[in-house]
Design a protein around this motif. Structure first.
Motif, mmCIF file in Angstrom:
data_model
loop_
_atom_site.group_PDB
_atom_site.id
_atom_site.type_symbol
_atom_site.label_atom_id
_atom_site.label_comp_id
_atom_site.label_asym_id
_atom_site.label_seq_id
_atom_site.Cartn_x
_atom_site.Cartn_y
_atom_site.Cartn_z
ATOM 1 N N GLY A 181 0.801 -1.221 0.000
ATOM 2 C CA GLY A 181 0.000 0.000 0.000
ATOM 3 C C GLY A 181 0.831 1.268 0.000
ATOM 4 N N SER A 182 2.106 1.149 -0.357
ATOM 5 C CA SER A 182 2.998 2.307 -0.439
ATOM 6 C C SER A 182 3.835 2.162 -1.697
ATOM 7 C CB SER A 182 3.928 2.356 0.781
ATOM 8 O OG SER A 182 4.921 3.353 0.633
ATOM 9 N N THR A 183 4.148 3.301 -2.311
ATOM 10 C CA THR A 183 5.053 3.267 -3.467
ATOM 11 C C THR A 183 6.401 3.907 -3.107
ATOM 12 O OG1 THR A 183 4.079 5.338 -4.222
ATOM 13 C CG2 THR A 183 3.205 3.316 -5.189
ATOM 14 N N ARG A 184 6.572 4.232 -1.850
ATOM 15 C CA ARG A 184 7.828 4.842 -1.399
ATOM 16 C C ARG A 184 8.992 3.915 -1.755
ATOM 17 N NH1 ARG A 184 10.837 5.428 3.320
ATOM 18 N NH2 ARG A 184 9.804 3.698 4.370
ATOM 19 N N LYS A 185 10.090 4.552 -2.192
ATOM 20 C CA LYS A 185 11.247 3.778 -2.686
ATOM 21 C C LYS A 185 11.697 2.725 -1.669
ATOM 22 C CE LYS A 185 14.814 6.458 -3.288
ATOM 23 N NZ LYS A 185 15.743 6.219 -2.167
ATOM 24 N N ALA A 229 10.049 1.662 1.024
ATOM 25 C CA ALA A 229 8.889 1.330 1.873
ATOM 26 C C ALA A 229 9.062 -0.019 2.564
ATOM 27 C CB ALA A 229 7.617 1.330 1.034
ATOM 28 N N TYR A 230 8.771 -0.034 3.856
ATOM 29 C CA TYR A 230 8.801 -1.305 4.600
ATOM 30 C C TYR A 230 7.726 -2.259 4.063
ATOM 31 C CZ TYR A 230 11.460 1.671 7.758
ATOM 32 O OH TYR A 230 12.388 2.540 8.281
ATOM 33 N N SER A 231 6.593 -1.692 3.699
ATOM 34 C CA SER A 231 5.511 -2.557 3.196
ATOM 35 C C SER A 231 5.910 -3.204 1.873
ATOM 36 C CB SER A 231 4.214 -1.750 3.033
ATOM 37 O OG SER A 231 4.428 -0.609 2.241
ATOM 38 N N ARG A 232 6.702 -2.499 1.064
ATOM 39 C CA ARG A 232 7.176 -3.114 -0.186
ATOM 40 C C ARG A 232 8.181 -4.213 0.120
ATOM 41 N NH1 ARG A 232 9.272 0.956 -4.322
ATOM 42 N NH2 ARG A 232 9.380 -0.949 -5.546
ATOM 43 N N THR A 253 0.172 -3.737 3.973
ATOM 44 C CA THR A 253 -0.226 -2.329 4.171
ATOM 45 C C THR A 253 0.652 -1.606 5.189
ATOM 46 O OG1 THR A 253 -2.090 -0.858 4.649
ATOM 47 C CG2 THR A 253 -1.968 -2.855 5.992
ATOM 48 N N PRO A 254 0.950 -0.341 4.934
ATOM 49 C CA PRO A 254 1.464 0.521 6.006
ATOM 50 C C PRO A 254 0.281 0.945 6.872
ATOM 51 C CG PRO A 254 1.977 1.404 3.814
ATOM 52 C CD PRO A 254 0.925 0.356 3.645
ATOM 53 N N GLU A 255 0.560 1.695 7.921
ATOM 54 C CA GLU A 255 -0.522 2.237 8.754
ATOM 55 C C GLU A 255 -0.421 3.754 8.766
ATOM 56 O OE1 GLU A 255 -2.128 0.509 12.636
ATOM 57 O OE2 GLU A 255 -0.783 2.075 13.344
ATOM 58 N N TYR A 256 -1.482 4.399 8.294
ATOM 59 C CA TYR A 256 -1.579 5.853 8.359
ATOM 60 C C TYR A 256 -2.734 6.197 9.305
ATOM 61 C CZ TYR A 256 1.402 6.929 4.228
ATOM 62 O OH TYR A 256 2.429 7.082 3.339
ATOM 63 N N ASN A 257 -2.401 6.843 10.411
ATOM 64 C CA ASN A 257 -3.430 7.242 11.378
ATOM 65 C C ASN A 257 -4.394 6.098 11.702
ATOM 66 O OD1 ASN A 257 -2.467 9.910 11.751
ATOM 67 N ND2 ASN A 257 -3.236 10.402 9.714
ATOM 68 N N GLY A 258 -3.802 4.957 11.959
ATOM 69 C CA GLY A 258 -4.592 3.809 12.393
ATOM 70 C C GLY A 258 -5.348 3.099 11.294
ATOM 71 N N SER A 259 -5.071 3.449 10.037
ATOM 72 C CA SER A 259 -5.829 2.809 8.951
ATOM 73 C C SER A 259 -4.907 2.517 7.768
ATOM 74 C CB SER A 259 -6.996 3.718 8.535
ATOM 75 O OG SER A 259 -7.849 3.027 7.665
ATOM 76 N N SER A 262 3.159 -3.450 8.179
ATOM 77 C CA SER A 262 4.479 -3.128 8.726
ATOM 78 C C SER A 262 4.476 -1.670 9.143
ATOM 79 C CB SER A 262 5.575 -3.360 7.677
ATOM 80 O OG SER A 262 5.245 -2.657 6.490
ATOM 81 N N SER A 263 5.278 -1.375 10.146
ATOM 82 C CA SER A 263 5.369 0.000 10.628
ATOM 83 C C SER A 263 6.617 0.136 11.483
ATOM 84 C CB SER A 263 4.106 0.308 11.449
ATOM 85 O OG SER A 263 4.388 1.166 12.506
ATOM 86 N N PRO A 264 7.196 1.331 11.552
ATOM 87 C CA PRO A 264 8.328 1.522 12.458
ATOM 88 C C PRO A 264 7.904 1.455 13.914
ATOM 89 C CG PRO A 264 8.016 3.434 10.996
ATOM 90 C CD PRO A 264 6.865 2.522 10.776
ATOM 91 N N GLY A 265 6.619 1.585 14.183
ATOM 92 C CA GLY A 265 6.114 1.550 15.552
ATOM 93 C C GLY A 265 6.028 0.126 16.093
#
Ligand code: FMN
Length: 195
Positions: free
Chosen positions: A11-15, A17-20, A81-87, A125-128
């Motif tokens: 759910g992320s396209t960041r270079k 990205a942990y989710s990638r 998926t990453p998590e943005y504001n709990g979603s 996945s998340s750094p948290g």
């Protein structure tokens, strides 16, 4: 029995990205479990933010049709998926919203038909410390709304900045084993439900 075809994306396209990374880590495990995995990057499926006027005037964007066709060609879905504001992220919600829209000229490769009754698995996945666990609740609910059969096995990888080895697998053997368990359960469910 045909080999279950599983589409995997993050759910992320960041270079970096942990989710990638997590999506890439599950691919060999799906294949080891007897599946055939396709790793997609949502960056390759350009789509604007969903807008009903745009859809009414121009129909489904090309990137949406391309992703719908890819989903239609697969027996199951796995989303990391990453998590943005709990979603989940707006990127993946937008992609799933667009793909749920029907194209009247292509009813079998668009709309709810491409999701219905197919198995799905979810990872986060998340750094948290919670690893995006809260996003999984929303993603599970959404995929259920799309009539997917979301398997109970799931994994949330916390402290994701330290979670991956240089070869791309999960450093914690218990997490790597849990990831393999999700992959195996998804391949088994797909083999049972789609044949
Ligand atoms: C808008 C926004 C909201 C976020 N909310 C959360 C959150 O609720 N929980 C969490 O663990 N991390 C949160 N984060 C941090 C993300 O987990 C982190 O940026 C992560 O690296 C994004 O995923 P990616 O590496 O797959 O791109 C948030 C980040 C952004 C940009």
């Amino acid at each position: 029995m045909p080999t279950p075809r599983i589409l995997v994306f993050a759910g992320s396209t960041r270079k970096d990205a942990y989710s990638r990374k997590l999506a890439a880590a599950v691919v060999p495990l799906l294949e080891a479990a007897g599946g055939q995995a396709t790793l997609a990057n949502l960056a390759d499926y350009d789509m604007p933010l969903y807008n009903g006027d745009l859809e009414a005037e121009q129909g489904l964007p090309q990137g949406v049709r391309k992703l719908q066709t890819l989903i239609a060609e697969h027996d199951a879905l796995l989303i990391a998926t990453p998590e943005y504001n709990g979603s989940m992220t707006p990127l993946e919600l937008n992609a799933l919203d667009w793909c749920s829209r029907p194209d009247k000229d292509n009813p079998t490769t668009s709309g709810l038909a491409i999701f219905a009754d197919k198995p799905a698995a979810i990872l986060a996945s998340s750094p948290g410390p919670l690893g995006g666990l809260r996003a999984l609740v929303h993603l599970r609910d959404l995929l259920g709304y799309l009539s997917m059969v979301v398997i109970p096995q799931q994994l949330a990888v916390g402290k994701a900045g330290e979670a991956f080895t240089a070869d791309g697998s999960l450093a914690d053997p218990r997490q790597q084993s849990a990831l393999a368990g999700v992959a195996k359960a998804l391949v088994n469910a797909t083999a049972k439900l789609r044949t």
